[in-house]
Design a protein around this motif. Structure first.
Motif, mmCIF file in Angstrom:
data_model
loop_
_atom_site.group_PDB
_atom_site.id
_atom_site.type_symbol
_atom_site.label_atom_id
_atom_site.label_comp_id
_atom_site.label_asym_id
_atom_site.label_seq_id
_atom_site.Cartn_x
_atom_site.Cartn_y
_atom_site.Cartn_z
ATOM 1 N N THR A 46 5.561 -4.722 -8.835
ATOM 2 C CA THR A 46 6.559 -5.472 -8.089
ATOM 3 C C THR A 46 7.914 -4.804 -8.268
ATOM 4 O O THR A 46 8.076 -3.858 -9.055
ATOM 5 C CB THR A 46 6.632 -6.927 -8.574
ATOM 6 O OG1 THR A 46 7.267 -6.970 -9.876
ATOM 7 C CG2 THR A 46 5.233 -7.539 -8.694
ATOM 8 N N GLU B 120 1.096 -14.505 -5.742
ATOM 9 C CA GLU B 120 2.241 -14.804 -4.876
ATOM 10 C C GLU B 120 3.537 -14.888 -5.670
ATOM 11 O O GLU B 120 4.580 -14.375 -5.240
ATOM 12 C CB GLU B 120 1.989 -16.114 -4.138
ATOM 13 C CG GLU B 120 3.116 -16.504 -3.197
ATOM 14 C CD GLU B 120 2.844 -17.806 -2.481
ATOM 15 O OE1 GLU B 120 3.700 -18.223 -1.681
ATOM 16 O OE2 GLU B 120 1.774 -18.405 -2.710
ATOM 17 N N HIS C 92 5.908 -11.742 -6.941
ATOM 18 C CA HIS C 92 6.800 -11.080 -5.991
ATOM 19 C C HIS C 92 8.017 -11.943 -5.649
ATOM 20 O O HIS C 92 9.042 -11.416 -5.217
ATOM 21 C CB HIS C 92 6.041 -10.747 -4.702
ATOM 22 C CG HIS C 92 4.925 -9.771 -4.895
ATOM 23 N ND1 HIS C 92 5.143 -8.421 -5.097
ATOM 24 C CD2 HIS C 92 3.578 -9.947 -4.926
ATOM 25 C CE1 HIS C 92 3.982 -7.807 -5.231
ATOM 26 N NE2 HIS C 92 3.017 -8.700 -5.141
ATOM 27 N N ASP C 93 7.895 -13.251 -5.850
ATOM 28 C CA ASP C 93 8.978 -14.160 -5.461
ATOM 29 C C ASP C 93 9.933 -14.463 -6.597
ATOM 30 O O ASP C 93 11.127 -14.695 -6.360
ATOM 31 C CB ASP C 93 8.396 -15.477 -4.939
ATOM 32 C CG ASP C 93 7.551 -15.288 -3.692
ATOM 33 O OD1 ASP C 93 7.734 -14.258 -3.013
ATOM 34 O OD2 ASP C 93 6.710 -16.159 -3.404
ATOM 35 N N GLU C 94 9.434 -14.522 -7.816
ATOM 36 C CA GLU C 94 10.228 -14.968 -8.956
ATOM 37 C C GLU C 94 10.833 -13.784 -9.686
ATOM 38 O O GLU C 94 10.130 -12.834 -10.049
ATOM 39 C CB GLU C 94 9.366 -15.792 -9.924
ATOM 40 C CG GLU C 94 8.718 -17.010 -9.305
ATOM 41 C CD GLU C 94 9.732 -18.067 -8.925
ATOM 42 O OE1 GLU C 94 10.854 -18.049 -9.479
ATOM 43 O OE2 GLU C 94 9.412 -18.910 -8.062
ATOM 44 N N ARG D 1 5.233 -21.630 -11.814
ATOM 45 C CA ARG D 1 4.403 -21.668 -10.614
ATOM 46 C C ARG D 1 2.922 -21.801 -10.996
ATOM 47 O O ARG D 1 2.161 -22.527 -10.354
ATOM 48 C CB ARG D 1 4.633 -20.401 -9.789
ATOM 49 C CG ARG D 1 6.036 -20.281 -9.203
ATOM 50 C CD ARG D 1 6.123 -20.978 -7.860
ATOM 51 N NE ARG D 1 5.392 -20.237 -6.843
ATOM 52 C CZ ARG D 1 5.929 -19.266 -6.098
ATOM 53 N NH1 ARG D 1 7.198 -18.902 -6.262
ATOM 54 N NH2 ARG D 1 5.215 -18.663 -5.168
#
Length: 363
Positions: free
Chosen positions: A118, A149, A152-154, A163
């Motif tokens: 990432t 998921e 990549h977002d956090e 999450r």
């Protein structure tokens, strides 16, 4: 074409038993030899009916074997999607991972792992669901889907862990609702008996290692011929029974220097026993794997699993998962790491780890 083949296959599957039955009935009703009571006639009749019975048994056996092979192909494809093979290289890190399920016929079970590159670094999860085998696949799917998921977002590992915790809680509530549909509204808290141990790692571009641990065994560090536990502070409780604290700072474990490896594992590896009840020595097996040849992730994985099977002598009683990460970058460390004294293999190298950065030259 499929619509034509399916009725034809069904017709053939029913036609052969019908043909064998027709042969037996025709012989019994129409053949004069079947009406005689002599020894020779009885032997012939027995041979005919034995052949009919054997044909039916072989036909049924062949049908069951074809269905079993098809079911295994479908299960293998589904399991590979769930616990997909990792690439041999991620952002300059050599990677190898494998799992042995405690259930015969299953390639995955209650252990989970994943590694993804990432923008925040290479992020890795290693976890262990309560229970093992096929029954734990639903929880594994919920945790892995959320991890793939969230990484990549956090921006922080703490956000990833939250999450995972929320995904697990949703899964357990849905599971409780499915198992007890007459209970009305879903419970406010998940089932207390269900939990997942999780180790989250983040390896930055400079080799710095950050971690969050929820009740999972710490990995082993392989440096040269030395193997030592790379331990941090006391881990958090496993996910599920208890809420996470408000503050979740990732713990810095130091640097993974070029040429060094991390071996992540589940407790099934350390709890495996031989016929005399002796536990498997995982750090000793890792040290033996790197003693006489280069410590590539694939070679370490093969050697440790070979030693584990030789030790246990059969399929382990619990699921076992191993994941090996090797720093194959050419870059100096960014912060020092204190080396412990609990080592296997050769003696520790003298002096602190170098801190002057070297020119960057990614392999």
């Amino acid at each position: 074409m499929f619509r034509i083949r399916l009725p034809l296959r069904r017709t053939l599957s029913l036609g052969l038993p019908t043909m064998w039955g027709a042969v037996a009935i025709t012989y019994k009703l129409a053949c004069p030899l079947a009406q005689e009571n002599g020894l020779g006639a009885r032997v012939v009749s027995s041979a005919v009916f034995f052949a009919v019975g054997a044909g039916l048994v072989l036909h049924v056996r062949g049908t069951l074997l074809r269905e079993l092979r098809q079911a295994r192909r479908v299960a293998g494809a589904a399991q590979n999607v769930l616990l997909r093979p990792l690439p041999p290289r991620l952002d300059g890190l050599g990677v190898a991972a494998a799992q042995v399920s405690a259930d015969r016929g299953a390639s995955v079970g209650g252990d989970l792992y994943e590694a993804l590159a990432t923008e925040h670094g290479v992020r890795v999860v290693m976890g262990d669901v309560r229970g093992h085998g096929i029954g734990a696949l639903g929880t594994v799917a919920a945790v892995l889907g959320s991890f793939r998921e969230a990484v990549h977002d956090e921006a922080e590992l703490g956000g990833v862990l939250r999450r995972l915790d929320r995904a697990l809680a949703r899964h357990l509530r849905a599971q409780a609702r499915a198992e007890h549909p007459s209970a009305g509204a879903p419970p406010d808290t998940p089932v207390a008996e269900e939990f997942v141990t999780v180790l989250l790692l983040e390896i930055g571009r400079g080799g710095e290692v950050r971690a969050l641990n929820c009740g999972h065994p710490w990995p082993y560090l392989v440096s040269g011929g030395r193997v030592e536990p790379l331990a941090g502070p006391d881990p958090l409780p496993p996910l599920g029974p208890f809420p996470l604290p408000d503050d979740l700072p990732a713990q810095c474990l130091g640097d993974l220097l070029p040429g060094e490896s991390l071996v992540l594992h589940t407790d099934g590896a350390q709890d495996a026993r031989d016929s005399r009840g002796r536990f498997f020595c995982l750090p000793g097996a890792i040290a033996a794997a790197v003693r006489d040849h280069p410590a590539t992730p694939q070679s370490v994985l093969r050697s440790v699993f070979t030693a584990l099977r030789r030790h246990s002598g059969h399929r382990p009683a619990d699921d076992v998962a191993l994941l090996v990460l090797r720093n194959e970058r050419l870059r100096g460390p960014t912060c020092a790491r204190s080396r412990g004294s609990d080592t296997y293999g050769s003696t520790a190298r003298a002096g602190p780890a170098p801190t002057d950065p070297q020119p960057t030259n990614h392999l």
